[in-house]
Design a protein around this motif. Structure first.
Motif, PDB file in Angstrom:
ATOM      1  N   ILE A  45      38.557  -3.696  43.105  1.00 33.63           N
ATOM      2  CA  ILE A  45      37.449  -2.755  43.296  1.00 33.63           C
ATOM      3  C   ILE A  45      36.348  -3.038  42.286  1.00 33.63           C
ATOM      4  CG2 ILE A  45      36.743  -0.349  43.179  1.00 33.63           C
ATOM      5  CD1 ILE A  45      39.511   0.434  44.130  1.00 33.63           C
ATOM      6  N   ALA A  47      34.752   2.860  48.034  1.00 32.31           N
ATOM      7  CA  ALA A  47      35.181   1.821  47.106  1.00 32.31           C
ATOM      8  C   ALA A  47      34.706   0.488  47.650  1.00 32.31           C
ATOM      9  CB  ALA A  47      36.691   1.820  46.943  1.00 32.31           C
ATOM     10  N   THR A  89      44.001  -2.130  45.434  1.00 35.02           N
ATOM     11  CA  THR A  89      42.930  -1.598  44.586  1.00 35.02           C
ATOM     12  C   THR A  89      42.540  -2.516  43.440  1.00 35.02           C
ATOM     13  OG1 THR A  89      44.512  -0.444  43.188  1.00 35.02           O
ATOM     14  CG2 THR A  89      43.655   0.772  45.095  1.00 35.02           C
ATOM     15  N   ALA A  99      42.397   6.344  44.930  1.00 38.03           N
ATOM     16  CA  ALA A  99      42.535   5.116  45.710  1.00 38.03           C
ATOM     17  C   ALA A  99      43.963   4.620  45.621  1.00 38.03           C
ATOM     18  CB  ALA A  99      41.582   4.049  45.195  1.00 38.03           C
ATOM     19  N   MET A 139      33.107   2.327  42.647  1.00 36.40           N
ATOM     20  CA  MET A 139      33.470   3.488  43.459  1.00 36.40           C
ATOM     21  C   MET A 139      32.348   4.500  43.365  1.00 36.40           C
ATOM     22  SD  MET A 139      37.555   4.020  42.772  1.00 36.40           S
ATOM     23  CE  MET A 139      37.717   5.217  44.116  1.00 36.40           C
TER      24      MET A 139
END
Length: 132
Positions: A31, A98, A28, A24, A34
Protein backbone atom coordinates in the motif's frame (compact mmCIF):
# COMPACT_ATOMS: atom_id res chain seq x y z
CA UNK A 1 -6.74 -9.21 -2.88
CA UNK A 2 -7.25 -6.54 -0.29
CA UNK A 3 -10.35 -5.76 1.72
CA UNK A 4 -11.22 -2.49 3.42
CA UNK A 5 -13.79 -2.23 6.19
CA UNK A 6 -14.96 1.16 7.44
CA UNK A 7 -16.65 2.00 10.72
CA UNK A 8 -17.54 5.00 12.81
CA UNK A 9 -20.16 6.79 10.77
CA UNK A 10 -23.42 8.02 12.20
CA UNK A 11 -25.66 10.97 12.94
CA UNK A 12 -24.17 14.00 14.66
CA UNK A 13 -25.28 17.56 15.30
CA UNK A 14 -23.53 20.48 13.63
CA UNK A 15 -20.35 21.31 15.50
CA UNK A 16 -19.97 17.74 16.68
CA UNK A 17 -17.26 15.17 16.03
CA UNK A 18 -16.93 11.69 14.59
CA UNK A 19 -14.00 9.35 14.10
CA UNK A 20 -13.94 7.05 11.11
CA UNK A 21 -11.78 3.94 11.00
CA UNK A 22 -10.72 1.77 8.09
CA UNK A 23 -9.03 -1.59 8.53
CA UNK A 24 -7.21 -3.19 5.61
CA UNK A 25 -6.74 -6.94 5.35
CA UNK A 26 -5.42 -9.35 2.78
CA UNK A 27 -2.67 -8.22 0.44
CA UNK A 28 -1.58 -5.05 2.25
CA UNK A 29 2.20 -5.08 2.01
CA UNK A 30 2.42 -2.74 -1.01
CA UNK A 31 0.00 0.00 0.00
CA UNK A 32 1.40 3.40 -1.01
CA UNK A 33 -1.39 5.49 0.41
CA UNK A 34 -4.73 5.28 2.15
CA UNK A 35 -7.41 7.88 2.26
CA UNK A 36 -11.03 8.90 2.23
CA UNK A 37 -13.39 9.99 -0.51
CA UNK A 38 -16.95 11.12 0.05
CA UNK A 39 -20.03 11.45 -2.07
CA UNK A 40 -23.31 13.16 -1.29
CA UNK A 41 -26.51 12.58 -3.27
CA UNK A 42 -26.45 14.57 -6.49
CA UNK A 43 -22.84 15.66 -6.02
CA UNK A 44 -19.55 14.56 -7.49
CA UNK A 45 -17.26 12.32 -5.52
CA UNK A 46 -14.67 14.33 -3.59
CA UNK A 47 -11.26 13.35 -2.30
CA UNK A 48 -11.23 14.34 1.38
CA UNK A 49 -7.92 13.26 2.87
CA UNK A 50 -4.97 10.96 2.28
CA UNK A 51 -1.92 9.68 4.14
CA UNK A 52 1.11 8.17 2.44
CA UNK A 53 2.61 4.97 3.76
CA UNK A 54 6.31 5.66 3.04
CA UNK A 55 6.64 9.00 4.81
CA UNK A 56 3.31 9.83 6.42
CA UNK A 57 2.74 12.88 4.25
CA UNK A 58 -0.86 14.00 4.11
CA UNK A 59 -3.39 15.71 1.87
CA UNK A 60 -6.58 17.52 2.84
CA UNK A 61 -9.27 19.01 0.66
CA UNK A 62 -9.68 22.74 1.23
CA UNK A 63 -13.19 22.11 2.52
CA UNK A 64 -11.93 20.12 5.52
CA UNK A 65 -8.57 21.70 6.34
CA UNK A 66 -8.29 22.62 9.99
CA UNK A 67 -11.26 20.42 10.93
CA UNK A 68 -10.30 16.88 9.86
CA UNK A 69 -7.17 14.95 10.81
CA UNK A 70 -6.01 11.72 9.19
CA UNK A 71 -3.74 9.27 10.99
CA UNK A 72 -2.66 5.67 10.70
CA UNK A 73 -1.55 2.62 12.61
CA UNK A 74 0.76 0.80 10.24
CA UNK A 75 1.06 -2.24 12.49
CA UNK A 76 -2.69 -2.76 12.26
CA UNK A 77 -3.07 -1.53 8.66
CA UNK A 78 -5.67 0.90 9.90
CA UNK A 79 -6.31 4.51 8.99
CA UNK A 80 -8.42 6.96 10.98
CA UNK A 81 -10.22 10.19 10.09
CA UNK A 82 -10.98 12.45 13.03
CA UNK A 83 -13.70 14.88 11.98
CA UNK A 84 -14.34 17.90 14.19
CA UNK A 85 -16.56 20.95 13.83
CA UNK A 86 -18.79 19.04 11.47
CA UNK A 87 -21.10 20.95 9.17
CA UNK A 88 -24.27 19.89 7.36
CA UNK A 89 -22.32 20.04 4.10
CA UNK A 90 -20.09 17.24 5.41
CA UNK A 91 -23.06 14.89 5.09
CA UNK A 92 -22.09 12.14 2.67
CA UNK A 93 -21.12 8.53 2.34
CA UNK A 94 -17.43 8.22 3.16
CA UNK A 95 -15.34 5.62 1.36
CA UNK A 96 -11.94 4.35 2.45
CA UNK A 97 -9.37 3.75 -0.29
CA UNK A 98 -6.00 2.08 -0.52
CA UNK A 99 -3.77 2.72 -3.51
CA UNK A 100 -0.92 0.42 -4.55
CA UNK A 101 0.76 2.80 -7.01
CA UNK A 102 0.38 6.45 -5.97
CA UNK A 103 1.12 8.54 -2.91
CA UNK A 104 -0.86 11.47 -1.64
CA UNK A 105 0.69 14.06 -3.92
CA UNK A 106 -1.49 12.59 -6.67
CA UNK A 107 -4.55 13.85 -4.82
CA UNK A 108 -3.55 17.43 -5.70
CA UNK A 109 -4.41 16.60 -9.30
CA UNK A 110 -8.08 17.04 -10.15
CA UNK A 111 -7.75 14.05 -12.49
CA UNK A 112 -7.13 11.67 -9.60
CA UNK A 113 -10.40 9.95 -8.79
CA UNK A 114 -9.12 7.17 -6.56
CA UNK A 115 -7.51 3.78 -7.04
CA UNK A 116 -8.45 1.84 -10.12
CA UNK A 117 -9.19 -1.85 -10.34
CA UNK A 118 -6.16 -4.08 -9.80
CA UNK A 119 -4.17 -1.16 -8.38
CA UNK A 120 -6.04 -0.61 -5.14
CA UNK A 121 -9.27 -1.08 -3.27
CA UNK A 122 -12.37 0.71 -2.08
CA UNK A 123 -14.41 0.05 1.02
CA UNK A 124 -18.19 -0.23 1.05
CA UNK A 125 -18.58 3.15 2.68
CA UNK A 126 -19.99 4.50 5.92
CA UNK A 127 -22.69 7.15 6.16
CA UNK A 128 -22.05 10.42 7.94
CA UNK A 129 -25.05 12.66 8.55
CA UNK A 130 -24.69 16.08 10.14
CA UNK A 131 -28.06 17.46 11.14
CA UNK A 132 -29.84 19.07 14.04
Amino acid sequence: QMQLVESGGGLVQPGGSLRLSCAASGFTSNIYSMGWFRQAPGKEREGVSCISTPDGSTYYADSVKGRFTISRDNAKNTVFLQMNSLKPEDTARYYCTADLVVECDAWEDDDYVGPVEDFGSWGQGTQVTVSS
